[in-house]
Design an enzyme around this catalytic site. Structure first.
Site, PDB file in Angstrom:
ATOM      1  N   HIS A  53      35.705  71.530  34.240  1.00  0.00           N
ATOM      2  CA  HIS A  53      37.127  71.864  34.384  1.00  0.00           C
ATOM      3  C   HIS A  53      37.834  70.865  35.295  1.00  0.00           C
ATOM      4  O   HIS A  53      38.710  71.247  36.082  1.00  0.00           O
ATOM      5  CB  HIS A  53      37.298  73.283  34.947  1.00  0.00           C
ATOM      6  CG  HIS A  53      36.881  74.366  34.006  1.00  0.00           C
ATOM      7  ND1 HIS A  53      37.450  74.545  32.758  1.00  0.00           N
ATOM      8  CD2 HIS A  53      35.943  75.353  34.134  1.00  0.00           C
ATOM      9  CE1 HIS A  53      36.893  75.590  32.163  1.00  0.00           C
ATOM     10  NE2 HIS A  53      35.971  76.087  32.966  1.00  0.00           N
ATOM     11  N   ASP A 112      31.542  76.678  36.757  1.00  0.00           N
ATOM     12  CA  ASP A 112      31.368  77.435  35.524  1.00  0.00           C
ATOM     13  C   ASP A 112      31.641  76.587  34.293  1.00  0.00           C
ATOM     14  O   ASP A 112      32.268  75.539  34.360  1.00  0.00           O
ATOM     15  CB  ASP A 112      32.307  78.644  35.520  1.00  0.00           C
ATOM     16  CG  ASP A 112      33.779  78.235  35.627  1.00  0.00           C
ATOM     17  OD1 ASP A 112      34.078  77.336  36.430  1.00  0.00           O
ATOM     18  OD2 ASP A 112      34.618  78.807  34.903  1.00  0.00           O
ATOM     19  N   GLU A 113      31.148  77.072  33.168  1.00  0.00           N
ATOM     20  CA  GLU A 113      31.445  76.527  31.841  1.00  0.00           C
ATOM     21  C   GLU A 113      31.262  75.003  31.792  1.00  0.00           C
ATOM     22  O   GLU A 113      32.110  74.269  31.298  1.00  0.00           O
ATOM     23  CB  GLU A 113      32.856  76.930  31.411  1.00  0.00           C
ATOM     24  CG  GLU A 113      33.037  78.437  31.342  1.00  0.00           C
ATOM     25  CD  GLU A 113      34.440  78.891  30.996  1.00  0.00           C
ATOM     26  OE1 GLU A 113      34.580  79.957  30.356  1.00  0.00           O
ATOM     27  OE2 GLU A 113      35.396  78.176  31.362  1.00  0.00           O
ATOM     28  N   VAL A 114      30.130  74.549  32.304  1.00  0.00           N
ATOM     29  CA  VAL A 114      29.847  73.110  32.355  1.00  0.00           C
ATOM     30  C   VAL A 114      29.119  72.679  31.085  1.00  0.00           C
ATOM     31  O   VAL A 114      27.997  73.111  30.826  1.00  0.00           O
ATOM     32  CB  VAL A 114      29.007  72.756  33.600  1.00  0.00           C
ATOM     33  CG1 VAL A 114      28.608  71.285  33.585  1.00  0.00           C
ATOM     34  CG2 VAL A 114      29.786  73.075  34.870  1.00  0.00           C
ATOM     35  N   GLU A 122      27.684  81.184  36.700  1.00  0.00           N
ATOM     36  CA  GLU A 122      26.886  80.239  35.922  1.00  0.00           C
ATOM     37  C   GLU A 122      25.922  79.435  36.786  1.00  0.00           C
ATOM     38  O   GLU A 122      24.828  79.084  36.345  1.00  0.00           O
ATOM     39  CB  GLU A 122      27.791  79.280  35.134  1.00  0.00           C
ATOM     40  CG  GLU A 122      28.390  79.889  33.880  1.00  0.00           C
ATOM     41  CD  GLU A 122      29.741  80.503  34.105  1.00  0.00           C
ATOM     42  OE1 GLU A 122      30.557  80.507  33.171  1.00  0.00           O
ATOM     43  OE2 GLU A 122      30.010  81.003  35.235  1.00  0.00           O
TER      44      GLU A 122
END
Length: 212
Positions: free
Chosen positions: A39, A98-100, A149
């Site tokens: 992000h 997160d969301e890597v 995460e």
């Protein structure tokens, strides 16, 4: 992709100070989040040297010698470099995590080679970034918060002072992390997110963190 729409459509330092004071007077803490290593594509506009490539900008580039110093300087602007100081003086700082999606690292030859030279997988590179960025923030007197995460990927490899923020519905991260001695913020999406305007207070109070 060009930043603010106009000079008036952005937050100045004074704007942020006013928001933090407005919140403080009402018993609300303002904790800044600088999401890393994912992000973070917006950083490439000002610092392309910390991103894998123009076409594949994130996660931030672990192979670049510029990445950690740029982040350190940014964090110092926000924290003042010591506990209880700076623009965001709360002693917690959120580092996301997160969301890597690490596919840009394998698609970028220089990053892929950097990982191979160190016998590291992309997940090892992810942990390298999380650990080193946390160390910078700790040196500036902050306790680190990260999305769940990082717990799901690395568990007890994380520094024991890390605060895990659970957000995925049905997750067992809160129960597992507290059992391992970590602090947790419980904020299940769809139940405890502040933008869930249709969620009733009854629904919020019926939730049981230990059940996920």
């Amino acid at each position: 992709g060009e930043g603010a729409y106009s000079p008036f459509e952005r937050y100045t330092v004074e704007d942020v100070e006013d928001i933090i004071e407005f919140a403080r007077a009402r018993g609300i803490r303002c904790v800044v989040e600088i999401d890393t290593p994912g992000h973070a594509a917006a950083m490439c506009k000002g610092h392309p040297e910390i991103c894998p490539s123009p076409d594949c900008p994130q996660p931030l580039n672990p192979a670049s010698n510029a990445t950690l110093p740029v982040l350190e300087g940014l964090f110092n602007d926000l924290t003042g470099g010591k506990r209880g100081s700076g623009l965001f003086y709360d002693n917690m700082m959120h580092l996301g995590g997160d969301e890597v999606d690490t596919s840009c690292w394998t698609k970028t030859p220089s990053v892929a080679q950097w990982l191979a030279d160190r016998n590291m997988t992309t997940d090892d590179g992810y942990l390298y970034m999380v650990s080193n960025v946390q160390a910078i923030v700790h040196a500036q007197g902050r306790d680190v918060v990260g999305w769940e995460e990082i717990w799901n990927h690395f568990g007890t490899k994380l520094d024991k002072s890390t605060i895990i923020q659970q957000w995925l519905p049905g997750s067992s991260a809160a129960k597992e992390a507290t059992a391992a001695g970590y602090r947790v913020i419980w904020s299940t999406d769809g139940v405890w997110y502040l933008d869930g305007l249709k969620v009733t207070w009854e629904t919020m109070y019926q939730q049981e963190p230990c059940d996920g």
